[in-house]
Write an enzyme that holds these catalytic residues in place. Structure first.
Site, PDB file in Angstrom:
ATOM      1  N   ASP A  43       0.862  -1.180   0.000  1.00 53.34           N
ATOM      2  CA  ASP A  43       0.000   0.000   0.000  1.00 53.34           C
ATOM      3  C   ASP A  43       0.900   1.232   0.000  1.00 53.34           C
ATOM      4  O   ASP A  43       1.295   1.745   1.047  1.00 53.34           O
ATOM      5  CB  ASP A  43      -0.903  -0.018   1.231  1.00 53.34           C
ATOM      6  CG  ASP A  43      -2.044   0.973   1.121  1.00 53.34           C
ATOM      7  OD1 ASP A  43      -2.082   1.756   0.155  1.00 53.34           O
ATOM      8  OD2 ASP A  43      -2.911   0.968   2.018  1.00 53.34           O
ATOM      9  N   ILE A  44       1.226   1.714  -1.207  1.00 54.72           N
ATOM     10  CA  ILE A  44       2.170   2.822  -1.339  1.00 54.72           C
ATOM     11  C   ILE A  44       1.514   4.086  -1.911  1.00 54.72           C
ATOM     12  O   ILE A  44       2.065   5.173  -1.805  1.00 54.72           O
ATOM     13  CB  ILE A  44       3.385   2.425  -2.210  1.00 54.72           C
ATOM     14  CG1 ILE A  44       2.961   2.081  -3.633  1.00 54.72           C
ATOM     15  CG2 ILE A  44       4.119   1.239  -1.577  1.00 54.72           C
ATOM     16  CD1 ILE A  44       4.115   1.826  -4.594  1.00 54.72           C
ATOM     17  N   LYS A  45       0.360   3.938  -2.544  1.00 50.68           N
ATOM     18  CA  LYS A  45      -0.416   5.056  -3.097  1.00 50.68           C
ATOM     19  C   LYS A  45       0.446   6.067  -3.848  1.00 50.68           C
ATOM     20  O   LYS A  45       0.319   7.271  -3.665  1.00 50.68           O
ATOM     21  CB  LYS A  45      -1.215   5.749  -1.994  1.00 50.68           C
ATOM     22  CG  LYS A  45      -2.306   4.870  -1.371  1.00 50.68           C
ATOM     23  CD  LYS A  45      -3.145   5.651  -0.383  1.00 50.68           C
ATOM     24  CE  LYS A  45      -4.249   4.789   0.206  1.00 50.68           C
ATOM     25  NZ  LYS A  45      -3.722   3.756   1.128  1.00 50.68           N
ATOM     26  N   ARG A  46       1.291   5.587  -4.719  1.00 46.80           N
ATOM     27  CA  ARG A  46       2.133   6.478  -5.504  1.00 46.80           C
ATOM     28  C   ARG A  46       1.323   7.105  -6.637  1.00 46.80           C
ATOM     29  O   ARG A  46       0.403   6.488  -7.173  1.00 46.80           O
ATOM     30  CB  ARG A  46       3.330   5.717  -6.077  1.00 46.80           C
ATOM     31  CG  ARG A  46       4.263   5.132  -5.019  1.00 46.80           C
ATOM     32  CD  ARG A  46       4.905   6.225  -4.174  1.00 46.80           C
ATOM     33  NE  ARG A  46       6.016   5.718  -3.400  1.00 46.80           N
ATOM     34  CZ  ARG A  46       6.014   5.533  -2.082  1.00 46.80           C
ATOM     35  NH1 ARG A  46       4.931   5.803  -1.395  1.00 46.80           N
ATOM     36  NH2 ARG A  46       7.090   5.089  -1.445  1.00 46.80           N
TER      37      ARG A  46
ATOM     38  N   THR B  51      -0.701  -0.154  -4.596  1.00 37.49           N
ATOM     39  CA  THR B  51      -1.792   0.804  -4.757  1.00 37.49           C
ATOM     40  C   THR B  51      -1.250   2.046  -5.454  1.00 37.49           C
ATOM     41  O   THR B  51      -0.114   2.467  -5.223  1.00 37.49           O
ATOM     42  CB  THR B  51      -2.411   1.190  -3.405  1.00 37.49           C
ATOM     43  OG1 THR B  51      -1.391   1.672  -2.527  1.00 37.49           O
ATOM     44  CG2 THR B  51      -3.108  -0.002  -2.779  1.00 37.49           C
TER      45      THR B  51
END
Length: 307
Positions: free
Chosen positions: A101-104, A138
């Site tokens: 879950d890194i939401k880059r 993500t």
């Protein structure tokens, strides 16, 4: 094999559409773990690794995937990132799918750099090096196709997957995601349609694409809408448990075969030993057993409504 097929096969094997969110903070670790280590960043990271490994050991046969949120590792600096890498490596060794879950969300070479680090490989002279080598990440797609394409390219090249933010579970998500466009459709609906389009070339044997979506359990009506307009898009569904999402609402994101999504639970699984449901049955030292018990309870509840 496409990443989404690997994930669905694992869900079918465990009969459990659950992903455990491994979001450790030092203050939430049981005293029986903390007391073994000091409070330097290196020692805290060692404690996190022990804690995560114990939860993985307790659930790897009944939960198909982990979802480590990178913020809870970055906050402990380089040692924390070493804990992140070791957690991912250990989960994969135990046969679990890893959703980082890194939401880059950025464009061009920056997006490629993010994707190289987590999905693809980093070029170094004449060789290429795998860094974190997770299965999914993500991605914040609200900068448009430019910020998603490098990830999609690596999905195709390395059989990886992404979950693009569509309708998130947080209370203020509607401030932007629910705004209406000139066409009359909401922003999140437009993004959902883009995700369905972006994933056309990565659909697997179950009809779902490795370009998937994040759609929160806390908004069941929107979850149902996105399922209708994006029939080939697999969902990562946050918001269950501590955020108030209910199994009967989550079922709106699944298809008639009981497929279509994987449901995240973080605090309710990680800290199960503290919950009113389990605190009288398990001691602090039995924290991993409590997590397993809660995981089985959650599995049974989800299967009841999604099958």
């Amino acid at each position: 094999m496409k990443a989404i097929d690997k994930l669905i096969n694992k869900i079918k094997e465990t009969n459990n559409p659950t992903v455990i969110g491994l979001d450790p903070r030092y203050e939430m670790l049981p005293d029986c773990v903390k007391e073994k280590y000091g409070t330097s960043l290196e020692e805290v990271s060692k404690a996190i690794i022990e804690y995560n490994k114990a939860l993985i050991d307790a659930t790897c046969d009944i939960i198909p995937a982990i979802k480590p949120q990178i913020a809870f590792y970055e906050m402990y600096g380089i040692p924390g990132m070493q804990a992140f890498k070791e957690t991912c490596r250990y989960a994969k060794e135990k046969g679990m799918i890893v959703i980082a879950d890194i939401k880059r969300g950025d464009i061009g070479s920056t997006a490629s750099g993010y994707s190289n680090a987590f999905l693809g490989k980093t070029p170094i002279g004449e060789k290429e090096e795998s860094i974190y080598d997770v299965d999914f990440v993500t991605v914040n797609g609200y900068m448009g196709t430019d910020c998603v394409k490098p990830f999609i390219d690596d999905c195709k090249k390395y059989d990886k997957g992404i979950f693009v933010l569509v309708k998130t579970s947080n209370p203020s998500s509607g401030e932007l995601q629910d705004l209406k466009l000139e066409s009359g459709e909401e922003v999140y609906i437009k993004v959902a349609k883009l995700v369905e389009e972006w994933g056309e070339d990565l659909r697997g044997e179950y009809g779902y694409s490795s370009v998937a979506a994040v759609v929160g359990a806390t908004y069941p009506e929107q979850l149902s809408q996105v399922r209708k307009i994006a029939p080939h898009t697999f969902f990562l569904i946050p918001g269950y448990g501590a955020q108030g999402g209910k199994a009967e609402d989550i079922a709106l994101g699944f298809d008639k075969n009981g497929l279509g999504g994987i449901v995240n639970a973080s605090r309710s699984l990680m800290c199960a030993y503290k919950s009113d449901r389990w605190k009288n049955e398990f001691t602090e030292e039995d924290y991993a057993k409590a997590t397993r018990a809660e995981a089985m309870r959650m599995r049974d509840e989800l299967v009841k409504f999604t099958k």
